[in-house]
Design a protein around this motif. Structure first.
Motif, mmCIF file in Angstrom:
data_model
loop_
_atom_site.group_PDB
_atom_site.id
_atom_site.type_symbol
_atom_site.label_atom_id
_atom_site.label_comp_id
_atom_site.label_asym_id
_atom_site.label_seq_id
_atom_site.Cartn_x
_atom_site.Cartn_y
_atom_site.Cartn_z
ATOM 1 N N ASP A 1 -23.904 32.945 74.946
ATOM 2 C CA ASP A 1 -24.645 32.425 74.026
ATOM 3 C C ASP A 1 -25.475 33.983 73.395
ATOM 4 N N GLU A 2 -25.737 33.955 72.152
ATOM 5 C CA GLU A 2 -26.316 35.023 71.340
ATOM 6 C C GLU A 2 -27.628 35.254 71.820
ATOM 7 N N ARG A 3 -28.244 34.235 72.328
ATOM 8 C CA ARG A 3 -29.636 34.317 72.666
ATOM 9 C C ARG A 3 -29.812 35.132 73.999
ATOM 10 N N VAL A 4 -28.527 35.155 74.984
ATOM 11 C CA VAL A 4 -28.790 35.926 76.088
ATOM 12 C C VAL A 4 -28.585 37.471 75.857
ATOM 13 N N CYS A 5 -29.165 38.246 76.817
ATOM 14 C CA CYS A 5 -29.287 39.609 76.644
ATOM 15 C C CYS A 5 -27.957 40.288 77.296
ATOM 16 N N LYS A 6 -27.301 40.706 76.466
ATOM 17 C CA LYS A 6 -25.913 41.357 77.017
ATOM 18 C C LYS A 6 -26.334 42.740 77.892
ATOM 19 N N SER A 7 -27.407 43.272 77.671
ATOM 20 C CA SER A 7 -27.471 44.424 78.406
ATOM 21 C C SER A 7 -28.155 43.895 79.841
ATOM 22 N N HIS A 8 -28.790 42.799 79.742
ATOM 23 C CA HIS A 8 -29.099 42.336 81.277
ATOM 24 C C HIS A 8 -27.738 42.015 81.849
ATOM 25 N N LEU A 9 -26.967 41.462 81.246
ATOM 26 C CA LEU A 9 -25.680 40.960 81.817
ATOM 27 C C LEU A 9 -25.031 42.090 82.438
ATOM 28 N N LEU A 10 -25.219 43.273 81.859
ATOM 29 C CA LEU A 10 -24.555 44.722 82.450
ATOM 30 C C LEU A 10 -25.510 45.413 83.367
ATOM 31 N N ASN A 11 -26.624 44.850 83.602
ATOM 32 C CA ASN A 11 -27.675 45.407 84.365
ATOM 33 C C ASN A 11 -27.849 46.961 83.699
ATOM 34 N N CYS A 12 -28.399 47.067 82.727
ATOM 35 C CA CYS A 12 -28.691 48.180 81.878
ATOM 36 C C CYS A 12 -29.855 48.011 81.079
ATOM 37 N N CYS A 13 -30.581 46.706 80.840
ATOM 38 C CA CYS A 13 -31.445 46.520 79.845
ATOM 39 C C CYS A 13 -32.728 47.437 80.161
ATOM 40 N N PRO A 14 -33.271 48.260 79.070
ATOM 41 C CA PRO A 14 -34.471 48.984 79.438
ATOM 42 C C PRO A 14 -35.750 48.364 79.660
ATOM 43 N N HIS A 15 -35.808 47.019 79.394
ATOM 44 C CA HIS A 15 -36.995 46.197 79.568
ATOM 45 C C HIS A 15 -36.966 45.992 81.300
ATOM 46 N N ASP A 16 -35.873 45.873 81.744
ATOM 47 C CA ASP A 16 -35.922 45.963 83.257
ATOM 48 C C ASP A 16 -36.129 47.144 84.082
ATOM 49 N N ILE A 17 -35.484 48.312 83.414
ATOM 50 C CA ILE A 17 -35.279 49.438 84.234
ATOM 51 C C ILE A 17 -36.807 50.082 83.939
ATOM 52 N N LEU A 18 -37.417 49.994 82.978
ATOM 53 C CA LEU A 18 -38.641 50.760 82.742
ATOM 54 C C LEU A 18 -39.878 49.922 83.129
ATOM 55 N N SER A 19 -39.640 48.602 83.745
ATOM 56 C CA SER A 19 -40.856 47.739 84.022
ATOM 57 C C SER A 19 -41.718 48.344 85.047
ATOM 58 N N GLY A 20 -42.962 48.389 84.690
ATOM 59 C CA GLY A 20 -43.966 49.064 85.662
ATOM 60 C C GLY A 20 -44.075 50.399 85.653
ATOM 61 N N THR A 21 -43.694 51.142 84.650
ATOM 62 C CA THR A 21 -43.947 52.486 84.148
ATOM 63 C C THR A 21 -45.152 52.591 83.150
ATOM 64 N N ARG A 22 -45.281 53.809 82.794
ATOM 65 C CA ARG A 22 -46.249 54.049 81.618
ATOM 66 C C ARG A 22 -45.560 53.491 80.200
ATOM 67 N N MET A 23 -44.421 53.642 80.215
ATOM 68 C CA MET A 23 -43.557 53.066 79.291
ATOM 69 C C MET A 23 -42.958 51.667 79.297
ATOM 70 N N ASP A 24 -43.765 50.811 79.895
ATOM 71 C CA ASP A 24 -43.114 49.476 80.262
ATOM 72 C C ASP A 24 -43.071 48.910 78.859
ATOM 73 N N LEU A 25 -41.803 48.244 78.435
ATOM 74 C CA LEU A 25 -41.653 47.629 77.219
ATOM 75 C C LEU A 25 -41.878 45.964 77.253
ATOM 76 N N GLY A 26 -42.485 45.602 78.379
ATOM 77 C CA GLY A 26 -42.901 44.108 78.399
ATOM 78 C C GLY A 26 -41.442 43.455 78.395
ATOM 79 N N GLU A 27 -41.854 41.943 78.089
ATOM 80 C CA GLU A 27 -40.527 41.151 78.203
ATOM 81 C C GLU A 27 -39.508 41.336 76.953
ATOM 82 N N CYS A 28 -38.451 41.100 77.296
ATOM 83 C CA CYS A 28 -37.301 41.373 76.250
ATOM 84 C C CYS A 28 -37.171 39.946 75.513
ATOM 85 N N THR A 29 -37.019 40.209 74.331
ATOM 86 C CA THR A 29 -36.999 38.911 73.538
ATOM 87 C C THR A 29 -35.863 37.998 73.879
ATOM 88 N N LYS A 30 -34.734 38.589 74.349
ATOM 89 C CA LYS A 30 -33.513 37.685 74.749
ATOM 90 C C LYS A 30 -33.652 37.040 76.082
#
Length: 361
Positions: free
Chosen positions: A32-61
């Motif tokens: 589905d287009e609503r699914v984050c393809k970066s998350h499927l490949l384990n490289c979404c910046p929202h997951d990697i930078l969570s908890g840092t001073r540059m936390d991006l918050g939740e992903c829109t997908k």
């Protein structure tokens, strides 16, 4: 997160959305287009930078470990080329980070005092040695946490060597500047994560920065981006090779079809030639037969005409002979009749003479 939620997430990550027959979770597929393809490949910046001073918050997908498991299972059977979407996502994110780094450099250039090129080169050398020390300390801590004590000791020995080089570089930098200017904190922007680094930061501060989650997260994102680009290039080459192979196979099949068609055409032509030859032969035979028949007919006709002419001549001769014999007979008859008449006349004359004589007597 509770222990039960952690176990549920672990099961989703291992078995996918269909692990317990929950149909509501299967409404959204990993394609589905609503699914984050970066998350499927384990490289979404929202997951990697969570908890840092540059936390991006939740992903829109949508992010779901079960969908990632479904993707990993499906990617073993066929190529889905989700790497293209992930490359676009990471490239846009890295481009934003690079723009922020350039803006931070401009701000530092505007706020800090201008120095000569020679002094700037010496300060840059000190910054580079600080960065090397921080990376080695972070690597030593990681090796120690993994239990590789010997490797960690070797890395610490390298750190000591770099520290001696740093002291020499700081001494050269101190001698090239006045004391008042040297005491001022000279900042530098990290090229990886766009964080500010000080020229006089201690080893602990450097180790915390280069071994921190923010810096390592940006390194992971950049390395993942390079890896995905390489994977995309390899897959595109493989796909192009497969296309070329299929094209060659199609061309080969077309050539084989053309050959078979040409062979069939040649076969048909040869068959037609054979048929024409047979027909010509049969026609020539027929012509020869008709000629021979006509010759035979002419011969027969000639022989018949000859026989007829011969018979006609013979009959004519016979008829002429018959006519001549009849004429002869007629002439002989006439002669005999004439002779008889003459005889009769003579007799009558003699009788008349006798009568006369008798009368005279």
């Amino acid at each position: 997160m509770s222990a039960q939620a952690q176990m549920r997430a672990l099961l989703d990550q291992l078995m996918g959305t269909a692990r317990d027959g929950d149909e509501t979770r299967q409404r959204v597929k990993f394609t589905d287009e609503r699914v984050c393809k970066s998350h499927l490949l384990n490289c979404c910046p929202h997951d990697i930078l969570s908890g840092t001073r540059m936390d991006l918050g939740e992903c829109t997908k949508i992010h779901d470990l079960a969908l990632r498991a479904d993707y990993e299972i499906a990617s073993k059977e066929r190529d889905l080329f989700f790497e293209l979407d992930a490359v676009d996502h990471l490239e846009s994110f890295i481009a934003d980070c690079d723009r922020r780094t350039e803006l931070a450099k401009k701000r530092l250039a505007e706020t800090q005092e201008e120095i000569s090129a020679e002094v700037a080169a010496k300060a840059e050398k000190v910054h580079e040695l600080n960065e090397e020390i921080g990376k080695l300390l972070a690597k030593a801590e990681q090796l120690g946490a993994e239990g590789n004590v010997d490797e960690a000791q070797k890395v610490l020995q390298e750190v000591e060597k770099v520290r001696t080089r740093k002291k020499d570089a700081e001494e050269e930098y101190r001698n090239s500047m006045p004391a008042s200017s040297f005491q001022q904190q000279k900042l530098r922007v990290c090229e990886v994560c766009s964080a500010y680094l000080g020229l006089h930061d201690n080893d602990r501060r450097l180790a915390d920065h280069f071994g921190g989650k923010l810096h390592l997260g940006f390194i992971q994102i950049r390395e993942k981006l390079d890896q995905l680009k390489k994977t995309v290039v390899d897959k595109q080459e493989k796909r192009n090779q497969e296309r070329l192979k299929r094209r060659e196979e199609r061309e080969k099949e077309e050539r084989m079809k053309k050959r078979t068609r040409s062979r069939s055409r040649e076969h048909k032509r040869s068959r037609s030639r054979d048929r024409r030859r047979r027909r010509s032969r049969s026609s020539s035979r027929d012509r020869r037969r008709t000629r021979s028949r006509s010759r035979e007919r002419r011969r027969r006709h000639r022989s018949r005409s000859r026989s007829r002419s011969r018979g006609h001549r013979h009959s004519h001769e016979q008829s002429s002979k018959h006519k001549s014999s009849r004429d002869r007979e007629r002439s002989s008859r006439d002669r005999s009749r004439e002779h008889d008449r003459r005889d009769i006349n003579g007799r009558s004359d003699s009788r008349r003479a006798d009568d006369r004589d008798m009368g005279d007597l």
